[in-house]
Design an enzyme around this catalytic site. Sequence first.
Site, short mmCIF file in Angstrom:
data_model
loop_
_atom_site.label_atom_id
_atom_site.label_comp_id
_atom_site.label_asym_id
_atom_site.label_seq_id
_atom_site.Cartn_x
_atom_site.Cartn_y
_atom_site.Cartn_z
N CYS A 269 0.79 -0.99 0.05
CA CYS A 269 0.01 0.04 -0.11
C CYS A 269 0.83 1.25 0.07
CB CYS A 269 -1.01 0.18 1.21
SG CYS A 269 -0.15 -0.45 2.75
N HIS B 31 -1.98 7.10 3.24
CA HIS B 31 -0.46 7.14 3.24
C HIS B 31 0.17 8.26 2.40
CE1 HIS B 31 -0.48 3.47 5.32
NE2 HIS B 31 -0.21 2.72 4.57
#
Length: 361
Positions: A157, A252
């Site tokens: 990710c 993120h």
Amino acid sequence: MRKISVGILGATGMVGQNYISLLEGHPWFEVSYVAASPRSAGQKYKDAVKGRWHLTADMPAHLADLVVGDANDVSAAVGKCDFVFSALEMAKDEIRALENAYAAADIGVVSNASAHRGTVNVPMLITEINPHHLDLIPAQRAANGWKKGFVVVKPNCSIQSYMMPLFALQRAGFPVSRLIVSTMQAVSGAGYPGVPSLDMIDNVVPYIGGEEEKSESEPSKIFGRVEGGVIVNDTSIKISAHCNRVPVSDGHTACVSLEFAAKKPGIEEIIAIWEAFRSVPQELGLPSAPERPIIYRREEGRPQPNKDRDAGHGMAVSVGRLRPCPVFDIRFVGLSHNTNRGAAGGGILNAELLKARGCLG
Ligand SMILES: NC(=O)c1ccc[n+]([C@@H]2O[C@H](COP(=O)([O-])OP(=O)(O)OC[C@H]3O[C@@H](n4cnc5c(N)ncnc54)[C@H](OP(=O)(O)O)[C@@H]3O)[C@@H](O)[C@H]2O)c1
């Protein structure tokens, strides 16, 4: 149209719950089977996740009483689903063996786990970048003696927030030679209960086990070419990654500096390339594909996790702060939703591409 029956391995975990939620009302797929560890097996789904349902949306009522299977028992899934999403957290060799066993039982596997990311005949998809890696499926089946099964994986990710901007530049004729990235990664990326709260409040943890190695190696497979039944890695970009855990719930963020191999585009030219970027998922009109995969924010202080992670229903990458770099050529900030685009949403988009390419039937 009959919907395709879907199983979720690791359905009780952080990513598994996101699958349950995102698949609710999906036009092509419906959840028909859930499985987790022997600790949860035999319980109703609502009881297995009691006290650890972490989503703001309630669990779909029609799945609450579904009995959880043991993910280690492949035979229990046979006849209950056409393919599975794998969101298991176990030892890598155990996950690899289990995912192979599902494929051998004619149940295709769309995985979020890292176990098969290094397997040379397993596509590691970011649908906008390397959809052609699905051409490997016949060779993968032949090599393993699988008839209908397959294994396709999603990358880590942490790289999602800059891989598409990077690819868009390369596709437009501006290859990149070197890249330095510092990530600020959300706590949800560590699963539940994840990092202890006393390590996370008022703090930044400058270490996420294995993450920097994955960030530095996975792009070369994604940019690789299919040749002789395997993926041959593209090693033309040198990457240095610093990965940090920060007290953010989801999303993120990555600060990137990069150097072009030859031609250097101007700042406005790059923004135009990003804003115009579309690829196969958009052309095919896949249900989970964001209309604009890369969204450029011109405001000084964007992108930010709590303002931008849900862009394009959590499937778009938000980019901002593009400016010249005094060491390399340019620098920018990228952001993507780690449990959506970076996990369950990305897995669902992979499955939609598999369906569109006729691999699920
Ligand atoms: N979180 C993210 O943003 C993210 C992003 C990309 C990829 N991933 C990957 O996705 C996977 C799942 O991550 P997560 O964050 O959802 O983890 P998690 O919250 O810890 O959930 C793990 C799941 O695996 C099951 N499990 C654990 N041990 C098992 C066993 N021995 N046999 C069968 N099932 C077992 C658990 O079942 P019980 O509930 O019964 O224990 C649970 O359903 C991991 O491989 C992770 O690296 C996560």
